[in-house]
Write a protein that holds these residues in place. Sequence first.
Motif, PDB file in Angstrom:
ATOM      1  N   ARG A   1       4.603  23.645 -57.348  1.00  0.00           N
ATOM      2  CA  ARG A   1       5.870  23.113 -56.845  1.00  0.00           C
ATOM      3  C   ARG A   1       6.576  22.255 -57.878  1.00  0.00           C
ATOM      4  O   ARG A   1       7.758  21.942 -57.732  1.00  0.00           O
TER       5      ARG A   1
ATOM      6  N   GLN B   1      10.247  28.071 -49.765  1.00  0.00           N
ATOM      7  CA  GLN B   1      10.863  27.247 -48.728  1.00  0.00           C
ATOM      8  C   GLN B   1      11.747  26.158 -49.306  1.00  0.00           C
ATOM      9  O   GLN B   1      12.751  25.800 -48.717  1.00  0.00           O
ATOM     10  N   SER B   2      11.347  25.593 -50.458  1.00  0.00           N
ATOM     11  CA  SER B   2      12.069  24.390 -50.877  1.00  0.00           C
ATOM     12  C   SER B   2      12.858  24.580 -52.168  1.00  0.00           C
ATOM     13  O   SER B   2      13.460  23.628 -52.641  1.00  0.00           O
TER      14      SER B   2
ATOM     15  N   ARG C   1      -1.416  25.170 -55.378  1.00  0.00           N
ATOM     16  CA  ARG C   1      -0.283  25.212 -54.457  1.00  0.00           C
ATOM     17  C   ARG C   1       0.583  23.965 -54.621  1.00  0.00           C
ATOM     18  O   ARG C   1       1.797  24.016 -54.473  1.00  0.00           O
TER      19      ARG C   1
ATOM     20  N   MET D   1       1.416  18.020 -51.548  1.00  0.00           N
ATOM     21  CA  MET D   1       0.231  17.353 -51.018  1.00  0.00           C
ATOM     22  C   MET D   1      -0.975  18.278 -51.061  1.00  0.00           C
ATOM     23  O   MET D   1      -0.869  19.476 -50.818  1.00  0.00           O
TER      24      MET D   1
ATOM     25  N   PHE E   1       4.577  29.998 -51.169  1.00  0.00           N
ATOM     26  CA  PHE E   1       5.252  29.618 -49.917  1.00  0.00           C
ATOM     27  C   PHE E   1       6.149  28.395 -50.082  1.00  0.00           C
ATOM     28  O   PHE E   1       7.318  28.407 -49.688  1.00  0.00           O
ATOM     29  N   GLY E   2       5.597  27.348 -50.713  1.00  0.00           N
ATOM     30  CA  GLY E   2       6.381  26.126 -50.874  1.00  0.00           C
ATOM     31  C   GLY E   2       7.607  26.353 -51.737  1.00  0.00           C
ATOM     32  O   GLY E   2       8.681  25.823 -51.465  1.00  0.00           O
TER      33      GLY E   2
END
Lengths: 373, 322, 380
Positions: free
Chosen positions: C155, C106-107, C151, C83, C102-103
């Motif tokens: 992803r 984390q994922s 960002r 998003m 970061f994303g």
Amino acid sequence: MEELQEGFTEKYPNIEINDNPVAGGGGTNLQAVIRQKVLEGDPPSTWQDWPGANLQDYVDAGALKDISYIFEGEIEENYGDGALLSARAGDEENPYVAMPLNIHRVNNVFWDIASVEEAGVDMTSIGDPREYVEVLEQLDGELDIAPLGLSMAVPWTILQLWNANLVGLHGVEAYEGFQNGDDVTSEVEEALEVTQTQMGFATEDASSVGSDAARLKLPQGDAVSLMEGDWAAGNLFAAENYEYGDDWGHAPYPGTDGVYTINTDGFPYPKPNPTPDATDKWMEWVGSAEAQRRFCQPKGAIPCRTDVDMSEFSELLQNQADDYQSGTGILTLAHGDGVTPQQGTSLKNAMARFRDQGNVQATAQSLMDAMTL
Amino acid sequence: MSAINKIKSTLENGSSPEEHSKEGRIRSYLRSDFIRSMPFWLPPTLLMGLFVYGGIFWNFVISLTDFSGVVRPEYALSNFDFEMYTRMLGDPSFHAAARNTILLLVVFTLLCLLVGLLLAILVDNLLKWQSILRTVFLLPFALSFVVTGVFWQWMYNPEIGTINTMFNLLGLDALALNWLGNPSLRLGAVMFALIWQYGGYAMIIYLASLRTIPQEHYEAAKVDGAGFFVTYWKVIIPQLSSASVSIAVVIMVFSLKAFAWLYTVFGSNPGPAADILGVMMYRVAFSANQWAYGAAIGSVLFVGTVMIVTPYLYYQYKRGEL
Amino acid sequence: MANLTFDEVTKKFRDGNSEIVAVEELSMEINDGEFLVIVGPSGCGKTTSLRMVAGLETITEGDLRIEGRSIKGRSPQERNAAMVFQSYALYPHMSVRENMSFGLKQSTDLSSDEIRKRVDEIGDVLDIPELLDRKPDDLSGGQQQRVALGRAIVRDPDVFLMDEPLSNLDAKLRADMRTELQRLQEELGVTTIYVTHDQTEAMTMSDRIAIMNNGKLQQIGTPMECYYEPNNIFVGGFIGEPSMNFINCSRDAQTLSTDDFDYEISESTAMELESATNIVLGIRPEDVVVVPEPTEPNDIAVEVDVVEPFGKENNLYLIPRDRESNEAVIGTVNGRTRVESGDTVGMRFPEEHIHLFDGNSGVALRHPVAEQEELTPFVG
């Protein structure tokens, strides 16, 4: 205090008393203010303080007047020896510099009669502190409540107990040796050991309660006995439905019969004095039998003079007065009479350390070191 | 300053500096902001300087003498030495007090930050009761040390105190300890009480700081796949660093002033287990009349405070907030 | 890469004791690789719909599917959606590289080397390699915007979700970024839902537009469909700048009458209206023909109230003569036309260009007929 001032005004109606209470903090703040004023060379006419070695700093500074001219004669003859020593700031070498007014005895034991009887113990026949420890053991075994009421939140109560044990075990000689800075290590250590054992018999919350609360352990039925100055009698008298002789008893601390551990209150005579004539008259008044009778009776202390009419005093105080006249007076180490402020603070320091760490040898050493200050 | 004045006066008089007469220069100098604002900042500056900094300096001078009792020391250079400071080094009371002070400073401050942070996160995540809880947690902060001191003395009473009564009720008799009596628990008990009092302060500052973090950061972290803990640990808490620094400084300064609390509970002698420099200073100076020694302890405390505050001021300065 | 299905999705919020329906039975299909713009006035439920896809709001009723797989109740991690926020929501304490990593950390299970490589790649794609080690606070608004995009892109998500990402930029930069975003989306081919209140963005960027109002989907279609064949008055009015003129009329057979004039429609048009009598006539400003004076039966004599010059064209605010109405009809004429406020002219609504809506329901009854030929592909 009002009683004392009233009497003075009746006698000298043309002298106005300008009473300047120092706000807040009770004693300590007063001390700081007075010291500051004395340093500035602007002392009050007099103030209330512990006489004895407590005034040594002032004597060293030459801030107190030699008032032998007031003592000589009638007052000197009628005052007990201990009180006179306090008037000399605790040292025979000093001149008279203060007028002691009343005396509290520090070496007492109080007990709850019902509990003692239930345990089958006779508190009046205990020979010395070691026997007292045995009695505490016995009380502990017989009763559900703590054998000893004691405040350990502050160190002076422990110091006071140790002082009584030292005298109770080894007599006045050991006390004098200690005060003179002699090597009395074994005596001091033994007294510490006994004190330590006694602390084990105190109420569970001893370290959380102040001395007032510790005294009330007796009327509340939470403790059996109490080693305290006779000001504690004030708390006991004040307790409801708790009568001297019926509900609670008093005796000199075990082993200290015939010794009177003195804690005086009185008035130093500073110089330069702003009102020398009036201050002379105040000192004479404080030293008079009438003033001491009027002041001491409500305060619950005995007079410094031995010729005061004791008929209006309580039975307990009458007994104390008899003991004072017949006994040996020594100056307390736990308050102001027997120790200078530096010594007193160091003794309490050592006791606070002793309470937390329980090291007998180290404590004995720091206690004796304190007296050389 | 003078350059600015010059420009100002030039603007005011509409003439070039060369043409300036001496009188005009004096007049314009008198009219400058510096001079005209003087009545407002000069007296407070002088009073501050005299009473605060003068007092600090005088305290240091006294610490160099051997002033005790009621005899004034002689303030002569030949009388000055560092005897009081060397005496400190050999004084076990000082060692204990200094150790406790540092422990209080470090452990208490860290715990306070942690408790404040957890409370702030908790309150921030509540939908209801927020304002009530905020008040509840902040209330102790508004109480004086004397009140809380007496309060905790009751709480910690091993026989009738709330804490042990509670443990006994829960059947956790083993935890019903003599909190203030046992020397090894005493400092911890003191810290707990102080955290109770200051945790709310830390919470409020953290909460205010949390409120400045946009909701989108939580959402962005969520969309990035971070869970609750990772979101706080990696995204939110790092953004609270400047709040942490300010709280820590305030708490540390308060911990140096824990004097009032200790004095209320233990008098002037809490024993080596909970003695701190503030209490010791008071005891040495005001009970034992050892003014010089007390002043020396005061100087050490002052240096300690400065060592705490300076990095903070520098940090603020670097961030342009000063 | 995925298609996304809204299946009668409803979102209700509790507000005290009352319920607010933010999104009502929203059903639509977003195709793989499609750029869908949801547009509508504020409070229409467009952002809520987006947030339900992101997993930031729960779905009250209905279902959301990515590639046929329901994501209702799934954690954001399992949705693989990225998003871009209106405020960018960059983490201020992290460098640009950390923000972008970061994303992924984390994922995904990617190693830090792989993450580093990917961040570098995307940095190149977005032309921001020199910014990677800076902090967001040191970047300009446009740069922050790129980082926020990066960002999301890094992803490699199934779905891009963008919530008014350009609204914080100034006009010039916004226009540039529109183009750039479109280019990126085409290159990456990622299904994208883009929320905006700006119909220009919707028209210029989207493959299809979904227009929402009051929590309900009004129309979904290509920009051209929405522009030329609006489903209802709302869509007609919302899409297009300046917006469509609406005139309330009552109909009697082939006559539409207003207080000021009558307008005759052809028989075939009248047939399309069936029995409706309460009619709203809609015509886009560029379809209003302004003539020096009324010559044909349907021409209306008007006075030019205001002239808004835009250079290449002028917007004229036309008020029927002898009428104290302030309901002006906007007509657009060539910028070189000499016309001034106060001039009296004729206004003509060519029948092939008029929209007719049911005055009660707002539903379109008749679309302009002449559009097909105008949509003829441009052949150079």
